[in-house]
Design a protein around this motif. Structure first.
Motif, PDB file in Angstrom:
ATOM      1  N   UNK A1113       0.861  -1.172   0.000  1.00 58.38           N
ATOM      2  CA  UNK A1113       0.000   0.000   0.000  1.00 58.38           C
ATOM      3  C   UNK A1113       0.902   1.228   0.000  1.00 58.38           C
ATOM      4  N   UNK A1115       0.679   5.024   1.063  1.00 58.29           N
ATOM      5  CA  UNK A1115      -0.201   5.869   1.862  1.00 58.29           C
ATOM      6  C   UNK A1115       0.287   7.309   1.860  1.00 58.29           C
ATOM      7  N   UNK A1129      -4.983   5.965   0.264  1.00 59.13           N
ATOM      8  CA  UNK A1129      -4.292   4.679   0.216  1.00 59.13           C
ATOM      9  C   UNK A1129      -4.411   4.160  -1.209  1.00 59.13           C
ATOM     10  N   UNK A1130      -3.306   3.678  -1.742  1.00 55.63           N
ATOM     11  CA  UNK A1130      -3.341   3.120  -3.088  1.00 55.63           C
ATOM     12  C   UNK A1130      -2.608   1.786  -3.084  1.00 55.63           C
ATOM     13  N   UNK A1131      -3.177   0.826  -3.770  1.00 54.62           N
ATOM     14  CA  UNK A1131      -2.518  -0.473  -3.869  1.00 54.62           C
ATOM     15  C   UNK A1131      -1.335  -0.350  -4.829  1.00 54.62           C
TER      16      UNK A1131
ATOM     17  N   UNK B 228      -9.095  -3.025   0.688  1.00 55.54           N
ATOM     18  CA  UNK B 228      -8.003  -3.018  -0.264  1.00 55.54           C
ATOM     19  C   UNK B 228      -7.308  -1.659  -0.292  1.00 55.54           C
ATOM     20  N   UNK B 229      -8.113  -0.611  -0.423  1.00 56.05           N
ATOM     21  CA  UNK B 229      -7.492   0.709  -0.513  1.00 56.05           C
ATOM     22  C   UNK B 229      -8.161   1.710   0.433  1.00 56.05           C
ATOM     23  N   UNK B 230      -8.824   1.209   1.448  1.00 55.37           N
ATOM     24  CA  UNK B 230      -9.488   2.109   2.375  1.00 55.37           C
ATOM     25  C   UNK B 230      -8.767   2.145   3.708  1.00 55.37           C
ATOM     26  N   UNK B 231      -9.216   3.004   4.605  1.00 51.44           N
ATOM     27  CA  UNK B 231      -8.516   3.163   5.874  1.00 51.44           C
ATOM     28  C   UNK B 231      -8.836   2.082   6.917  1.00 51.44           C
ATOM     29  N   UNK B 233      -8.797  -1.162   7.521  1.00 52.55           N
ATOM     30  CA  UNK B 233      -8.394  -2.547   7.356  1.00 52.55           C
ATOM     31  C   UNK B 233      -8.253  -3.190   8.722  1.00 52.55           C
TER      32      UNK B 233
END
Lengths: 1199, 323
Positions: A1113, A1115, A1129-1131, B228-231, B233
């Motif tokens: 990730x 961030x 956040x980006x994969x 996946x791409x959020x805060x 997790x």
């Protein structure tokens, strides 16, 4: 500058990742899977990318299945195929792309050359190993095999699972393959975690609803990574962790034949790879296998499975994907493609299978049947291209020329030349004529040098090079009195090198030779005092670069002024040389000398190419030299591969061999002398030619691979290399076909191939260049390049350091997605773990700071085995093509254990010192004279080095073992304010999670250049993390500084996944020698900022922070007065992320680069411009995924 | 590089040899126990994927104590056979088979285990997504058999790779245990993504029936991909364990650690058990690997450096720790 804040949008722009899937579409297109990105390349003429698309979001592509392939599966060798590929011109091709748990249907329009997504990513509940097209119309029906030894039938349009079967053996599979025309008669081959191959049918015998294993193939001792089946021959191939490939005879699989033969047999066990075998593909009568050793082996069926050819084209990390085109599968001439862990893709032309391969393959070294008196001593090639013939000089003083099968004596030296002679040849242009003749010079024991025409041995002159032994004869081409002619140099006794110009003229009576005596050169005194190499420098009138047997490089000046100066020397000197003086006049001494630089074994060659000089030697290195104001300087030393200690010469890529090059040189020389201002600064790509134990090797230092290897018996032999003929390849494609080596072995003249043969091996075409094959540990952004005032590409320039021990210089164009490797530096002997760079003003530069067409930096690299290297890099846009080029100047190198390396008996003793690794590095002070570097070391020390560019020296000033733990990261804070207060702080962080601060201010005033009495302990220490601190970054807080206060932000990232931010106030006592004290104003932390170790951290601005981690990730955080807030956040597709760098771009917005198992570049822009786009994007994103539920899979974890 | 170079690179490898542990990973379990008191009150323990047996060794030495208590029962399960250990019963079996679970229970005379540990690592491919998936499957298989043999309130410890999808594993483990912690012993290198999940207080969901036939597959992000791409997790607490004064696994030490004791090279306690590359290496040693007659020539030095000298303790393969 615009600062993207809360509204920032991050997107990936460039990705370099292992190539994990490859597939051909006919003979015209290649499909590649790199991370989630599917790309199409055209294979016509020069391969180029047509289209590229992110297909699988957070999954990596592991398989590409064009629907057409499936039809081939049914009738693989139908004549229709070839006609079909030509119809391909304007067709739509449905392609299934899968990886991980994701599947997606894509269509490729071969006419419009574009890729289109069809439907969402279908997400399955288990890992996909293989997909098999079953039906295209009306709905695409797919057979999918899963990692838990199950198969399902999927309607790819609706995402509905129509059928699901699982094997009674529910163990994990590493590989699977489905064979058969329809769902009811499918056969599944699975490679289990227990190293077995199991064959079963979904519709096979089922006692309790589960299918039984019908065949079991045992033999592998490691897990099976790849499978391939060929219906025509009934072969199944498996590639394994045990480094073998096994070939099984299984008969017909699928359809009515069920699981094939009752008791399948293992036909071949193929051991040939040096490491694990990742991929295998079958062709009729052939097997292709590729693996971790970076090689692709072509196994011929004959001779119990022998390697017919080895294709090497990838750097460490090996081959991850392999594809073979239909033509090649049919063993006709076709394509083969390899994809590397380095992100590179190579395609290779595979020759048609030879009918009588066993006959022709056995003897590859040819004895050319030399029949003459005595032993051949020197061998040379005469003529060009097809007309190549061989000239041999024997120890009987005779010169032979090969004519077909016969060898004719063309010259006999008589008694004077018997027992000893030296020979060298050259091609000379006849005066006032286009005709080129070959001239041979032979020197003897008594100072005699016979020069004659090879074509007409009667035409010639006998010259005298003193009275003693002629050690060597050499030819150099140069400008003499304004016209091109050839200079013959003969190295006589007592270091005198006699010189003549040789001209060939033509009149009615035929060809004539004229010589003119020039002043001799005098070599510096030493034991083996003779010349081994010479070249004239055409752009610098009258200058000669020479190399001698002592390993020295010498520069002579032959211009009239210098001759006069030489004559006017003091009487004393004159007397000394008077004795040696003959009718040649008083000898010239070198005007610049690099004594013994190539070691005691001597210089082997010197040459000049595009205004740079190159020398090679038996010290295993190539030196790239410049002549600045008549002073010879080494710019860079390049070593060949380990064990290649004898380099004979360099060959330049993109040129057509020396003869052709000379012609070009003739034409180009006038032009080049005019535009001297735009002198080429970049080193041309070259390859090294030399000996590696008993082999003759051509080594490509850029790609780090062998291009040719001939077992000739090793050095101390005469050889000649026949350049391959380029017929259709673009010279700029940087490929070198294999030529032919002619050499002398055991008194015979041998050739590596038949000289008459026009067949050459192509070293593969690079479709896409790879980076470091193994992990990239660190990355550093040097700057941006763009042509001013023009709408042109913007290139971002980076240096990267990798586990493969190399440092790479890269240029990336975000717009086009181009990634160019500008240079590969190979001086490190272990991992490169840290990089640092300082922007330098170019020394003779026209532009100022705003010059955007060049970047000049001092770059430091550090890593394992306590090694530090320093380079000056100049990256500039090439004037003509606007492409970035790089010039490397080596400044210095240092190793802590250098003394140990010099110890003579070191193999007998055990080295007790720790094997220190440099973990991180920080520039402490960027002075005018020297640069101070702080180093975090694995042996528990913090060290301070000074690097002086002018003297190329590295000195350790200070070391302190206070920590007694591995020092993972260091950072510095320096302040020099208007009140003349100076402050220099070093922050060090260790594996126990502590951050310590050292006061190094005193070193700024210290005059000491060798050692400095630094502090013995830090003055401030604070525990921040639970375990290791991987990243540390500091920035001054601007708003605070206005209040005459020193407040800094210190951000750190740890192995515990925590991100921490501190505001620290620095109090410097007013009085002199006053100490410094720190006050912690605030401390915030996000304990689980990442779910795995935080490894990359960069402050983009005082309020913006970017972090990354192996959790993949990226961030973005904002830092306000009340702490840290997550923004985005980006994969990321860079696995094992190890480093990160962020900066503001020239055109607004910001950039982030992440390195690890590959490299990814991200762009940060403000939302405002993209707001609409973004919301649309999100909606698409949600609609782009669809979960596929297994019909009777009951989740037992409901709660 | 001599034979002592590994001693120099890896202090725990050296210590393991000195203290007679079969692999350096023994220290990891010891340090986990220091932090979590895992062995307290344990009389029935299971070691899954046990070979070469360093964790069984730790269980044997620690649980049985000095008096070699016969009360304590330790079962080690692996597909491979391993050298016997005092007080440890070996089961050569597959952890995905119900029969293996039954055999374990049999050894405990019908009673459930107090502690299940698993230090298994799969054969890695070098591709991170694949390796992480396979490691997760191994862990889920271990969890699955654990649900058959662990008593409510019992503890489970397993190796985990902290990769891109580790949060999905956490959420799955949290269904079965009230406390899940990600722990990193100091003997595990900082640079490695290896860590251990310490799952305490086994409390399966109400009505949960252990079932071996369906592996726990459903392990994916929610459809909204917030994970996946959020805060938000799911991340479990992280704990570094082991005494700070213990040796630093990342530090490179001199061979002479102590001026009073002279360095002596010790051979490994146990060589690797039939590694997959064994035959290939033998062929290579005797120059019997197939090669092209001319062009490829002799073995390339640069290649021989590539991964051929794999670490002898195959059980502790930790991606990302190579030097």
């Amino acid at each position: 500058m615009a600062c993207p804040v809360e509204s920032a949008v991050m997107k990936s722009t460039v990705l370099v990742a292992p190539v994990t899937a490859l597939e051909f579409l006919g003979e015209d297109f290649l499909l590649t899977g790199e991370g989630p990105v599917l790309s199409v390349y055209s294979l016509q003429a020069s391969p180029k990318e047509y289209a590229s698309l992110n297909v699988l979001h957070n999954y990596r592509i592991h398989g590409i299945r064009p629907s057409r392939k499936h039809q081939f599966g049914e009738r693989p060798f139908n004549n229709l195929i070839s006609s079909e590929s030509s119809v391909l011109a304007n067709n739509k091709e449905d392609i299934i792309v899968f990886g991980g748990k994701g599947v997606r249907l894509v269509s490729f329009n071969t006419g419009g050359r574009c890729l289109k997504l069809i439907g969402p990513v279908l997400e399955l509940q288990d890992w996909i190993l293989d997909i098999h097209w079953l039906k295209k119309q009306p709905h695409p029906l797919l057979g999918i095999s899963l990692a838990h030894n199950a198969v399902l039938l999927l309607d790819a349009e609706s995402g509905n699972v129509l059928s699901f079967y699982s094997c009674v053996e529910t163990c994990l599979l590493y590989s699977a393959l489905m064979i058969g025309p329809n769902w009811d008669s499918l056969v599944l081959v699975g490679g289990t975690v227990f190293n077995q191959l199991v064959l079963w049918r979904p519709t096979g015998t089922k006692p309790d609803g589960k299918s039984q294993v019908e065949r079991r193939l045992l033999g592998h001792t490691g897990v099976i990574f790849s499978l391939c089946y060929l219906q025509k021959s009934g072969w199944l191939a498996s590639a394994s962790d045990d480094r073998s490939v096994r070939l099984w005879s299984v008969g017909t699989l699928g359809g009515d034949a069920g699981c094939g033969e009752e008791s399948p047999t293992c036909l071949r066990v193929l051991y040939g790879h040096q490491a694990r075998v990742f991929c295998v593909r079958l062709a009729s009568n052939r097997v292709f296998s590729a693996g971790e050793d970076g090689a692709c082996l072509l196994w011929e069926w004959g001779g119990e499975g022998k390697v017919g050819h080895t294709f090497r084209g990838h750097r460490s990390g090996g081959v991850r994907a392999l594809a073979v085109s239909e033509e090649s599968i049919g063993c006709k001439e076709g394509w083969m493609a390899t994809g590397g862990a380095d992100g590179g893709v190579r395609i290779w032309r595979v020759a048609e299978e030879k009918k009588d391969c066993e006959e022709t393959q056995t003897e590859t070294q040819l004895d050319l049947g030399f029949k003459g008196q005595g032993c051949p001593k020197v061998v040379r090639l005469v003529g060009e291209g097809e007309l190549n013939t061989i000239l041999v000089c024997t120890d009987q003083g005779e010169v032979y020329l090969s004519q077909g099968d016969s060898w004719d004596v063309i010259w006999q030296g008589g008694a004077e030349f018997q027992s000893y002679c030296v020979m060298e040849i050259t091609s000379i242009q006849v005066q006032n004529s286009d005709c080129i003749v070959w001239v041979c010079a032979v020197g003897n024991l008594n100072g005699g040098v016979q020069v004659f025409l090879v074509g007409q041995p009667g035409v010639g002159v006998l010259l005298r090079a003193g009275e003693g032994k002629v050690h060597s004869v050499l030819w150099a081409k140069g400008l003499f009195e304004g016209s091109w002619s050839w200079c013959l140099l003969a190295s006589g006794s007592e270091g005198l090198v006699y010189r003549w110009t040789i001209k060939v003229t033509e009149d009615e009576s035929g060809l004539h030779m004229q010589e003119e005596t020039l002043l001799p050169f005098l070599l510096p005194p030493c034991a083996k005092r003779w010349l081994t190499a010479a070249v004239t420098l055409p752009k610098r009138k009258g200058l000669y670069l020479c190399g001698d047997r002592r390993g020295s490089l010498l520069l002579y000046n032959d211009t009239e002024e210098n001759v006069r100066r030489n004559e006017g020397r003091t009487d004393l000197e004159k007397k000394e040389t008077e004795n040696k003086q003959s009718d040649h006049g008083s000898p010239l001494s070198p005007i610049s000398t690099l004594y013994g630089v190539h070691g005691k074994q001597g210089v082997t060659s010197v040459c000049e190419y595009q205004d740079l000089c190159y020398s090679t030697g038996r010290d295993g290195s190539v030196r790239i030299l410049t002549v600045e104001e008549s002073v010879l300087k080494v710019r860079r030393v390049q070593r060949a591969c380990r064990g290649m200690e004898w380099i004979e010469k360099v060959l330049f890529l993109g040129s057509d061999g020396p003869e052709v090059r000379e012609k070009l040189l003739n034409e180009g020389i006038e032009k080049r002398t005019i535009d001297q201002g735009s002198a080429s600064i970049a080193e041309t790509r070259f390859v090294m030619v030399g000996f590696h134990s008993v082999h003759f090797i051509i080594w490509d230092p850029h790609r780090q691979e062998k291009l040719l290897s001939v077992a000739c018996g090793g050095g101390h032999r005469s050889w000649a290399y026949k350049h391959p003929i380029y017929a259709d390849t673009d010279p700029r494609a940087h490929t070198l076909r294999q030529g032919t080596l002619v050499f002398i072995k055991h008194g015979a003249v041998m050739a590596s191939h038949s000289l008459a043969s026009t067949e050459t091996d192509v070293n593969g075409l690079t479709v896409k260049e790879g980076l470091h094959g193994r992990g990239i540990s660190c990355v550093c952004h040097l700057g941006s390049l763009t042509k001013t005032g023009q709408f042109s590409e913007l290139w971002e320039v980076f240096v990267t350091g990798g586990e493969d021990t190399t440092v790479g210089v890269l240029a990336i164009s975000a717009k086009s997605g181009n990634v160019k490797v500008l240079s590969v530096l190979t001086d490190h002997i272990s991992n490169v773990r840290a990089l640092a760079a300082i922007r330098r003003r170019e020394t003779n530069e026209k532009g100022g700071d705003d010059d955007t067409t060049s970047v000049c930096s001092l770059v430091f690299s550090a890593g394992g085995r306590a090694q530090l290297q320093c380079y000056r890099l100049l990256i500039r846009l090439d004037e003509q093509q606007g492409q970035p080029v790089c010039q490397v100047t080596q400044i210095a190198g240092h190793r802590l254990d250098e003394q140990w390396e010099r110890k003579r008996n070191r193999h007998k003793t055990v080295k007790m010192d720790p094997e220190t690794r440099y973990m991180s590095m920080s520039v402490v002070h960027n002075g005018t004279e020297c640069v101070l570097l702080a180093m975090g070391c694995s042996d528990g020390a913090v060290r301070l080095f000074s690097v002086t560019e002018s003297s190329s020296s590295v000195d350790m000033l200070w070391e302190c073992f206070y920590h007694q733990r591995c020092v993972l990261s260091v950072a510095t804070y320096k302040l020099e304010d208007s009140l003349d207060r100076k402050l220099l702080l070093l922050f060090s962080a260790t594996t126990d999670g502590c951050i310590s601060v050292w006061d190094l201010t005193a070193v700024l005033n210290s005059k000491a250049s060798v050692s400095w009495q630094g502090p013995s302990a830090p003055f401030f220490s604070i525990p921040v993390h639970q375990s290791g601190v991987n990243a540390l970054t500091i920035s001054p807080r601007r708003e605070m500084r206005q209040m005459e206060e020193n407040v800094i932000s210190l951000a750190s990232g740890g192995d515990d996944g925590q991100l921490s931010l501190m505001h620290i106030k620095i109090d410097q006592k007013k009085q002199e020698n006053g100490g410094v004290s720190l006050q912690l104003l605030a401390h915030w932390s996000v304990p689980l900022a990442h779910s795995s170790p935080l490894t990359g951290l960069c402050l983009l601005s005082p309020t913006l922070l970017v972090t990354t981690s192996p959790d993949q990730r990226l961030c973005l955080w904002s830092m306000n007065s009340d702490g840290l807030h997550p923004l985005k956040v980006l994969f990321s597709h860079t696995a094992d992320a190890a480093g990160l760098w962020a900066w503001f771009g020239q055109e607004g917005g910001a950039w982030v680069v992440v390195c690890g198992q590959g490299l990814q570049l991200f762009q940060l822009t403000e939302r405002k411009m993209d707001e609409l786009h973004e919301t649309v994007n999100r909606n698409i994103k949600e609609g782009e995924r669809k979960k596929v539920m297994f019909p009777h899979h009951v989740s037992r974890t409901k709660h | 590089m001599g034979r002592s170079s590994k001693d120099k690179r890896d202090i725990y490898y050296r210590l393991a040899k000195e203290e007679g542990w079969r692999a350096r990973s023994a220290f990891k379990l010891l340090q986990l126990d220091e932090e979590f008191n895992l062995f307290k009150g344990v009389s029935r323990a299971v070691d899954l994927c046990a070979a070469p047996g360093s964790w069984s060794q730790v269980l044997s030495r620690k649980l049985r104590g000095k008096d070699k208590s016969e009360e304590v029962k330790i079962v080690a399960v692996d597909l491979q056979a391993m050298a016997p250990l005092p007080g440890v019963t070996q089961i050569q079996g597959d952890i995905t088979k119900i029969s293996t679970a039954q055999e374990i229970i049999q050894h405990f005379e019908g009673q459930s285990a107090d502690l299940v540990v698993c230090d298994g690592a799969p054969d890695v491919t070098g591709l991170h997504d694949v390796d992480e998936y396979i490691q997760a499957q191994l862990l889920l298989a271990a969890l699955n058999i654990t649900t058959h043999v662990l008593k409510p309130g019992g503890n489970f410890v397993a190796k985990i790779f902290r990769g891109k999808d580790v949060t999905l594993l956490y959420s799955q483990l949290k269904i079965f245990f009230s406390a899940v912690t990600c722990a990193k012993p100091r003997s595990s290198r900082n640079s490695s993504i290896e860590a251990f999940v310490v799952c305490q207080n086994y409390s399966p969901p109400e009505g949960y029936v252990p079932n071996m036939s369906n592996p726990l597959l459903d392990h994916s992000y929610d459809v909204d991909f917030n994970q996946l791409e959020g805060p938000n997790r799911i991340i479990v607490p992280f704990l570094a364990c082991g005494d700070l004064s213990a040796f630093d696994s990342d530090r490179t030490y001199p061979l002479q650690l102590d001026s009073s004791k002279e360095y002596q090279y010790l051979p490994p306690t146990q060589p690797p058990i039939r590694p997959p590359y064994q035959q290939a290496c033998q062929l290579r040693k005797n120059n019997l690997l197939a090669k092209e007659d001319s062009a490829s020539g002799a073995l390339d030095d640069s290649l021989s450096a590539l991964d051929l000298n794999q670490s002898p303790d195959t059980n502790t393969v930790t991606p990302g720790t190579s030097d």
